[in-house]
Design a protein around this motif. Structure first.
Motif, short mmCIF file in Angstrom:
data_model
loop_
_atom_site.label_atom_id
_atom_site.label_comp_id
_atom_site.label_asym_id
_atom_site.label_seq_id
_atom_site.Cartn_x
_atom_site.Cartn_y
_atom_site.Cartn_z
N LEU A 171 0.84 -1.20 0.00
CA LEU A 171 0.00 0.00 0.00
C LEU A 171 0.88 1.25 0.00
O LEU A 171 2.04 1.21 0.42
N VAL A 172 0.30 2.35 -0.47
CA VAL A 172 0.98 3.65 -0.50
C VAL A 172 0.07 4.66 0.18
O VAL A 172 -1.11 4.79 -0.18
N MET A 173 0.61 5.36 1.18
CA MET A 173 -0.12 6.44 1.85
C MET A 173 0.39 7.77 1.31
O MET A 173 1.59 7.96 1.11
N SER A 174 -0.53 8.73 1.11
CA SER A 174 -0.14 10.04 0.59
C SER A 174 -1.03 11.12 1.18
O SER A 174 -2.11 10.84 1.73
N ILE A 224 1.26 13.96 -2.37
CA ILE A 224 2.64 13.68 -1.98
C ILE A 224 2.71 12.34 -1.24
O ILE A 224 2.01 12.13 -0.25
N GLU A 225 3.54 11.43 -1.75
CA GLU A 225 3.68 10.11 -1.11
C GLU A 225 4.35 10.26 0.25
O GLU A 225 5.42 10.85 0.37
N ILE A 226 3.72 9.67 1.28
CA ILE A 226 4.26 9.71 2.64
C ILE A 226 4.99 8.42 2.98
O ILE A 226 6.08 8.44 3.55
N THR A 227 4.36 7.29 2.65
CA THR A 227 5.00 6.00 2.94
C THR A 227 4.52 4.96 1.94
O THR A 227 3.41 5.04 1.40
N ILE A 270 -13.13 11.70 9.00
CA ILE A 270 -12.73 11.70 7.59
C ILE A 270 -11.35 11.08 7.47
O ILE A 270 -10.59 11.01 8.44
N TYR A 271 -11.06 10.59 6.28
CA TYR A 271 -9.71 10.06 6.03
C TYR A 271 -8.72 11.22 6.04
O TYR A 271 -8.89 12.21 5.33
N MET A 272 -7.65 11.09 6.85
CA MET A 272 -6.67 12.16 6.98
C MET A 272 -5.62 12.13 5.87
O MET A 272 -4.78 13.00 5.78
N GLY A 273 -5.65 11.09 5.05
CA GLY A 273 -4.75 10.98 3.91
C GLY A 273 -5.41 10.07 2.88
O GLY A 273 -6.57 9.66 3.03
N SER A 274 -4.68 9.77 1.82
CA SER A 274 -5.20 8.88 0.78
C SER A 274 -4.42 7.56 0.80
O SER A 274 -3.25 7.51 1.19
#
Length: 477
Positions: free
Chosen positions: A60-63, A71-74, A97-101
């Motif tokens: 998975l990719v968190m952004s 912006i990709e975070i992890t 709410i979702y704090m990131g994507s």
């Protein structure tokens, strides 16, 4: 890819659930499900947080959004990592709410649990932990709020002291000029009495009045002379007064020089009136010149006061909506005026404004706080001597603002930490370490922009980028 069945054994193999009882694991299996999610977006930042995801297999990719960019975070394939609506245990006391994507780069397997069911389970199974987490969560929010308020009050106190000093100078000048003007008007009344006594004939009086009007026009256009040129002209005027038997000519000379008059103009006065009344005419014109100069000083002082008050209103955004369409240059100018006393005479301020930059949608008062923090840091870095450059440019649909200084620069070993809360390079008692943290949250968090820094000795640049269209305009209740 084979999708496994949910079982206590499977969930216990995920570090998040390894300490739960068999009954709790069975309950989770009944409440949730195992799902294969194909490559692509799972959820987007800002959407309602309906699900909680635990990775079993895949990547998975968190952004997060910044300046309109994702912006990709992890990026991770670690089994057991989780994401989604994990704050559901707080209920509707915080925005759910979702704090990131989140997206997956390859078909992946997740344990998926409804966020509301997760919240219920946490509150039921771990009531003590929930109380501790709630205390930590709201305590942190409360602490941050109090400290932010204190930071704003400290900045306001510093700005108020500077503004008071800036207002005091023109106000005192206006008071002094008014008192002096009153004396000069009294002297003019005395001269009017002398004129009424018949010393001046009608032709001389008409000429004197004409010269008086001419003086008023000349004073309004008086050039600014260098100290050396002014001294030379004063000497020449003093000699002319002595040659024409006018007493204390050295005392009159500076006033005539300040008005932009020279010996050639005085010769015109001498030719226009009789020698017997020349001294009276000169002194009458001296009163006129002094009165005009004093009125100019009062006008300049009160204009300065009005400018400062206007800048203070612009800076504070008094009587204006928090979110509005504003001219960035007006915000920057008001901040520079408010910080004028702190910037000092040893720092040259260079403004390189892009005239094509349109107004932006923003929280204006909060952006002013960003400019204040960045300019204040720049001034401190230069230790009172250097060049402060404020530059604006347009980058597509974004406004770019650079605040640059010629100070010693930020050391490489701390530059990555300067946006951390409570981190400061200033001596103890001189900085809270919150200015850049607050600026970051205003620019990145509230305006979905960017705040970056590059630094070398003699060239440090903080670059603020915000969308011209601004963040989504808040709805009015």
């Amino acid at each position: 890819m084979t999708v496994p069945q949910c079982s206590p054994e499977l969930l216990r193999s995920l570090f998040l659930f390894e300490s739960l009882t068999d009954d709790q694991l069975e309950s989770l299996c009944r409440a949730g499900h195992i799902a294969e999610i194909d490559r692509g977006q799972v959820y987007l930042e800002g959407e309602p947080a309906t699900c909680f995801y635990v990775l079993i297999e895949g990547e998975l990719v968190m952004s997060k959004l910044s300046g309109g960019e994702d912006i990709e975070i992890t990026r991770t394939s670690q089994r057991g990592v989780y994401a989604g609506g994990w704050t559901a245990y707080l209920g509707d006391r915080v925005p759910q709410i979702y704090m990131g994507s989140m997206r997956v780069t390859t078909p992946s397997i997740f344990f998926v649990l409804d966020a509301e069911k997760l919240g219920n389970a946490i509150r039921e199974w771990f009531p003590m932990a929930v109380h501790l987490l709630e205390g930590a969560f709201y305590g942190k929010q409360s602490t941050r709020h109090v400290i932010d308020q204190r930071e704003r009050l400290l900045a306001l106190g510093s700005l108020s002291a500077g503004l008071t000093h800036e207002l005091n100078n023109p106000a005192a000048a206006a008071v002094r000029a008014t008192a002096t003007l009153r004396d000069r008007v009294a002297g003019m009344r005395h001269k009017l009495g002398m004129i009424a006594s018949g010393k001046f004939n009608q032709d001389s009086l008409v000429t004197l009045i004409r010269l008086q009007e001419e003086v008023a026009e000349v004073v309004a256009k008086a050039p600014t002379l260098t100290p050396l040129a002014a001294a030379d002209r004063e000497d020449a005027l003093a000699d002319w007064f002595d040659d024409h038997s006018i007493r204390n000519g050295w005392d009159l000379a500076p006033t005539f020089v300040q008005a932009g008059l020279d010996t050639g103009w005085l010769e015109n006065v001498s030719a226009a009136v009789d020698d017997s009344v020349l001294e009276g005419a000169i002194r009458w014109l001296n009163y006129t010149i002094e009165s005009e100069l004093l009125m100019n000083e009062i006008a300049d002082s009160t204009t300065r006061i009005s400018t400062l008050v206007g800048a203070a209103k612009q800076y504070s955004q008094m009587d204006r909506a928090p979110f509005q369409t504003v001219d960035v240059h007006e915000l920057l100018d008001s901040t520079l005026i408010m910080l004028g006393n702190k910037i000092g005479a040893g720092i040259d301020v260079v403004k390189e404004y892009d005239p094509t930059l349109p107004p932006i949608d923003a929280y204006a008062a909060e952006l002013n706080q960003v400019w204040t923090n960045l300019v204040d840091n720049a001034v401190s870095a230069m230790d009172g001597v250097g060049t402060l450059t404020i530059r604006t440019t347009r980058d597509g649909d974004r406004a770019c603002i650079e605040i640059c200084d010629t100070g010693s620069g930020i050391p490489d070993n701390v530059i990555d930490r300067i946006f951390e809360p409570f981190f400061t390079t200033k001596p103890v008692g001189e900085g809270t370490g919150l200015g850049l943290d607050i600026s970051w949250r205003i620019v990145v968090g509230k305006h979905h922009g960017e705040l970056r820094v590059t630094s070398h000795p003699g060239d440090t640049r903080f670059r603020v980028v915000v969308p011209i269209a601004g963040p989504e305009r808040p709805t009015e209740n």
